[in-house]
Design a protein around this motif. Structure first.
Motif, PDB file in Angstrom:
ATOM      1  N   ALA A 186      16.892 -17.928 -14.020  1.00  0.00           N
ATOM      2  CA  ALA A 186      16.949 -17.846 -12.700  1.00  0.00           C
ATOM      3  C   ALA A 186      15.544 -17.779 -12.141  1.00  0.00           C
ATOM      4  N   ASP A 187      15.389 -18.088 -10.967  1.00  0.00           N
ATOM      5  CA  ASP A 187      13.954 -17.919 -10.421  1.00  0.00           C
ATOM      6  C   ASP A 187      13.672 -16.631  -9.964  1.00  0.00           C
ATOM      7  N   THR A 188      13.447 -15.593 -10.723  1.00  0.00           N
ATOM      8  CA  THR A 188      13.488 -14.275 -10.579  1.00  0.00           C
ATOM      9  C   THR A 188      12.216 -13.737  -9.614  1.00  0.00           C
ATOM     10  N   LYS A 189      11.180 -14.456  -9.438  1.00  0.00           N
ATOM     11  CA  LYS A 189      10.442 -14.036  -8.257  1.00  0.00           C
ATOM     12  C   LYS A 189      11.040 -14.432  -6.889  1.00  0.00           C
ATOM     13  N   ALA A 190      11.515 -15.448  -6.552  1.00  0.00           N
ATOM     14  CA  ALA A 190      12.060 -15.809  -5.542  1.00  0.00           C
ATOM     15  C   ALA A 190      13.215 -14.884  -4.988  1.00  0.00           C
ATOM     16  N   ASP A 191      14.103 -14.753  -6.295  1.00  0.00           N
ATOM     17  CA  ASP A 191      15.097 -13.623  -6.205  1.00  0.00           C
ATOM     18  C   ASP A 191      14.823 -12.209  -5.385  1.00  0.00           C
ATOM     19  N   ALA A 192      13.832 -11.875  -6.237  1.00  0.00           N
ATOM     20  CA  ALA A 192      13.242 -10.581  -6.056  1.00  0.00           C
ATOM     21  C   ALA A 192      13.100 -10.244  -4.429  1.00  0.00           C
ATOM     22  N   ARG A 193      12.351 -11.420  -4.041  1.00  0.00           N
ATOM     23  CA  ARG A 193      12.056 -11.243  -2.590  1.00  0.00           C
ATOM     24  C   ARG A 193      13.406 -11.193  -1.628  1.00  0.00           C
ATOM     25  N   VAL A 194      14.008 -12.182  -2.129  1.00  0.00           N
ATOM     26  CA  VAL A 194      15.691 -12.191  -1.342  1.00  0.00           C
ATOM     27  C   VAL A 194      16.097 -10.675  -1.637  1.00  0.00           C
ATOM     28  N   LEU A 195      16.352 -10.225  -2.641  1.00  0.00           N
ATOM     29  CA  LEU A 195      17.069  -8.783  -3.088  1.00  0.00           C
ATOM     30  C   LEU A 195      16.260  -7.798  -2.203  1.00  0.00           C
ATOM     31  N   ALA A 196      14.880  -7.869  -1.950  1.00  0.00           N
ATOM     32  CA  ALA A 196      14.022  -6.805  -1.203  1.00  0.00           C
ATOM     33  C   ALA A 196      14.518  -6.870   0.437  1.00  0.00           C
ATOM     34  N   SER A 197      15.059  -7.936   0.714  1.00  0.00           N
ATOM     35  CA  SER A 197      15.430  -8.158   2.044  1.00  0.00           C
ATOM     36  C   SER A 197      16.882  -7.670   2.285  1.00  0.00           C
ATOM     37  N   LEU A 198      17.421  -7.613   1.204  1.00  0.00           N
ATOM     38  CA  LEU A 198      18.986  -7.168   1.237  1.00  0.00           C
ATOM     39  C   LEU A 198      19.175  -5.693   1.017  1.00  0.00           C
ATOM     40  N   LEU A 199      18.492  -4.969   0.296  1.00  0.00           N
ATOM     41  CA  LEU A 199      18.441  -3.875   0.050  1.00  0.00           C
ATOM     42  C   LEU A 199      18.103  -2.822   1.037  1.00  0.00           C
ATOM     43  N   PRO A 200      19.150  -1.860   1.681  1.00  0.00           N
ATOM     44  CA  PRO A 200      18.747  -0.989   2.560  1.00  0.00           C
ATOM     45  C   PRO A 200      17.463  -0.053   2.444  1.00  0.00           C
ATOM     46  N   ALA A 201      16.942   0.161   1.198  1.00  0.00           N
ATOM     47  CA  ALA A 201      15.838   1.248   1.117  1.00  0.00           C
ATOM     48  C   ALA A 201      15.209   0.749  -0.341  1.00  0.00           C
ATOM     49  N   PRO A 202      13.860   0.877  -0.510  1.00  0.00           N
ATOM     50  CA  PRO A 202      13.073   0.436  -1.805  1.00  0.00           C
ATOM     51  C   PRO A 202      13.821   1.214  -2.942  1.00  0.00           C
ATOM     52  N   GLN A 203      14.145   0.172  -3.873  1.00  0.00           N
ATOM     53  CA  GLN A 203      14.638   0.761  -5.288  1.00  0.00           C
ATOM     54  C   GLN A 203      13.836   0.330  -6.448  1.00  0.00           C
ATOM     55  N   ALA A 204      14.026   0.847  -7.564  1.00  0.00           N
ATOM     56  CA  ALA A 204      13.273   0.371  -8.724  1.00  0.00           C
ATOM     57  C   ALA A 204      14.461  -0.465  -9.568  1.00  0.00           C
ATOM     58  N   CYS A 235       0.802  -1.296   0.104  1.00  0.00           N
ATOM     59  CA  CYS A 235      -0.081  -0.021  -0.065  1.00  0.00           C
ATOM     60  C   CYS A 235       0.890   1.120   0.057  1.00  0.00           C
ATOM     61  N   SER A 236       2.205   1.331  -0.125  1.00  0.00           N
ATOM     62  CA  SER A 236       3.032   2.517  -0.048  1.00  0.00           C
ATOM     63  C   SER A 236       4.352   2.126  -0.691  1.00  0.00           C
ATOM     64  N   SER A 237       4.737   3.020  -1.507  1.00  0.00           N
ATOM     65  CA  SER A 237       6.123   2.918  -2.304  1.00  0.00           C
ATOM     66  C   SER A 237       7.044   2.621  -1.279  1.00  0.00           C
ATOM     67  N   THR A 238       7.180   3.034   0.071  1.00  0.00           N
ATOM     68  CA  THR A 238       8.427   2.683   1.019  1.00  0.00           C
ATOM     69  C   THR A 238       8.239   1.084   1.374  1.00  0.00           C
ATOM     70  N   GLU A 239       7.549   0.291   1.039  1.00  0.00           N
ATOM     71  CA  GLU A 239       7.543  -1.158   1.117  1.00  0.00           C
ATOM     72  C   GLU A 239       8.736  -1.905   0.415  1.00  0.00           C
ATOM     73  N   PRO A 240       9.373  -2.722   0.820  1.00  0.00           N
ATOM     74  CA  PRO A 240      10.687  -3.206   0.283  1.00  0.00           C
ATOM     75  C   PRO A 240      10.450  -3.757  -1.249  1.00  0.00           C
ATOM     76  N   LEU A 241       9.231  -4.475  -1.478  1.00  0.00           N
ATOM     77  CA  LEU A 241       8.837  -5.012  -2.402  1.00  0.00           C
ATOM     78  C   LEU A 241       8.481  -4.032  -3.605  1.00  0.00           C
ATOM     79  N   ALA A 242       7.975  -2.776  -3.207  1.00  0.00           N
ATOM     80  CA  ALA A 242       7.068  -2.078  -4.022  1.00  0.00           C
ATOM     81  C   ALA A 242       7.972  -1.395  -5.387  1.00  0.00           C
ATOM     82  N   GLY A 243       9.181  -1.362  -5.202  1.00  0.00           N
ATOM     83  CA  GLY A 243      10.099  -1.005  -6.413  1.00  0.00           C
ATOM     84  C   GLY A 243      10.411  -1.937  -7.427  1.00  0.00           C
ATOM     85  N   LEU A 244      10.038  -3.424  -7.032  1.00  0.00           N
ATOM     86  CA  LEU A 244      10.865  -4.412  -7.897  1.00  0.00           C
ATOM     87  C   LEU A 244       9.815  -5.155  -8.643  1.00  0.00           C
TER      88      LEU A 244
END
Length: 431
Positions: free
Chosen positions: A347-365, A324-333
């Motif tokens: 590669a399993d891009t859907k699963a990797d995106a969730r891992v990447l979201a947990s590693l990024l310090p802030a949401p990114q596109a 519901c907000s662009s500040t959520e980790p997955l919002a930009g992916l």
């Protein structure tokens, strides 16, 4: 086309449709094209039922504001009958492929709107479905109608686009070919909008060779000026600048209708399950006008919500698992189906995106792409991770001077290394 009428012969194509289920690694895919991106609550329940009973329960929001069902197994006439009965099909089978008219998801309700595109869209869709010659168009050939809304997709290239421009102090419809709204090639008075689009489509079919399926292919050997010269419309030649638009569709926004708002939310990585879609239908009926509007950002808007109910609705949407907000980790992916459902995915891009979201310090596109086809994004993202093998990606940064995904920044990164490099990039790289 009646719910029980069998479809006529459908031309071969690699693109899924409602009447053509295309096989993928995880089963068949059925794509449901929505008129103006609008889905009623009853239709949402029909899609949820189809996904639950005839497929693997995976529903995807697409970057053309449509829905698709994945994992369809075996025969599917009962699924098709249910979707047709819900009013989700074309007027005739030949028109299914060409129902590609995209609007702003806030058409008719955006305070900044200069032109309500919905009546024109209905006219164009009727012609696309009912005129046999237009059925010769590619299933990818698309029209974009921009009404000057603040919320509009201006990065998604279309074969023909229209947008409001000012000519002599009056609002006209500017148009362009094979690109994104930015500068209009020419313009027509609004009442001529439908005639212009049909004339452009007929002209394309007149001059395109069989292998030239998109407008850009024709313009490789013909100038835009030469293409439009014979059009039987009263054209005012440009160039005319088009007003820029925003693209953040999560959260609450005022409508032009007093006291009402629309609320945007996104299924993580564009995927819904039947329970989530049923929940959206219930909320649309309880808080809004009983409709949902899909967006080209793989999200959904609930319109005609009383302003005082927006906070409660947002909590309900979050409880369904939506962002519901662009500040959520997955919002930009953004991520394509990847190797879990596509034979071309490395590669399993859907699963990797969730891992990447947990590693990024802030949401990114960031766009995670399993292969170079870029199925999940029709535009070039600020940063693209192109898979090279399981869990490894090349990193590209958007660069107007470079073709494809942009400039290659690093090769064969694992997710940890990719997150560290992305975190060091200047903020402007991710806008």
């Amino acid at each position: 086309m009646s719910p029980t009428q069998p479809p006529a012969s459908i031309r071969p194509s690699a693109c899924p449709g409602l009447l053509r289920v295309v096989q993928a690694l995880d089963g068949g895919i059925c794509r449901i094209k929505l008129a103006g991106g609008v889905l009623s609550a009853g239709q949402a329940r029909a899609v949820a039922h189809a996904a639950e009973h005839y497929a693997g329960g995976v529903i995807e929001a697409t970057n053309r504001a449509n829905l698709q069902i994945r994992g369809i197994g075996g025969s599917h006439p009962a699924m098709l009958e249910g979707l047709l009965a819900a009013g989700l099909g074309p007027r005739n089978s030949g028109g299914d492929d060409v129902r590609n008219v995209m609007l702003s998801p806030s058409a008719g309700i955006d305070p900044r709107m200069r032109f309500d595109t919905r009546p024109l869209a209905a006219q164009i869709l009727h012609s696309l479905e009912s005129r046999a010659r237009l059925h010769e168009l590619s299933a990818k050939f698309a029209v974009l109608l921009d009404g000057g809304e603040a919320l509009a997709m201006h990065e998604h290239a279309h074969d023909v686009w229209l947008a409001p421009v000012t000519v002599g102090g009056q609002m006209w419809l500017g148009f362009g070919l094979a690109g994104c709204p930015g500068t209009a090639l020419a313009a027509v008075a609004p009442p001529q909008g439908h005639a212009l689009v049909i004339a452009v489509l007929e002209r394309f079919l007149d001059v395109a060779r069989p292998e030239q399926t998109r407008m850009r292919h024709v313009l490789e050997s013909m100038s835009p000026q030469d293409f439009i010269a014979p059009l039987p419309c009263d054209l005012r030649l440009g160039p005319f600048p088009v007003q820029a638009a925003a693209s953040d569709c999560l959260g609450t926004y005022p409508q032009r209708q007093a006291g009402q708002v629309f609320v945007g939310a996104a299924p993580p990585l564009g995927r819904l399950d039947p329970g989530m879609l049923r929940g959206l239908a219930r909320l649309a009926e309880h808080f809004g006008d009983g409709t949902l509007r899909l967006t080209p950002w793989q999200s959904v808007l609930l319109p005609f919500v009383d302003a005082g109910d927006a906070a409660t609705l947002t909590l309900e949407l979050a409880a369904l698992g939506l962002l519901c907000s662009s500040t959520e980790p997955l919002a930009g992916l953004i991520a394509c189906t990847g190797s879990a459902g596509c034979k071309k995915g490395l590669a399993d891009t859907k699963a990797d995106a969730r891992v990447l979201a947990s590693l990024l310090p802030a949401p990114q596109a960031v766009h995670l792409c399993g292969c170079p086809r870029s199925c999940a994004a029709a535009h070039v993202a600020p940063a693209t991770l192109l898979a090279t093998s399981a869990g490894h990606y090349d990193l590209y940064l958007r660069d107007a001077g470079q073709p494809g995904f942009g400039a290659l920044r690093a090769r064969n990164l694992d997710l940890q290394a990719a997150s560290e490099l992305l975190a060091r990039l200047p903020t402007e790289q991710h806008r």
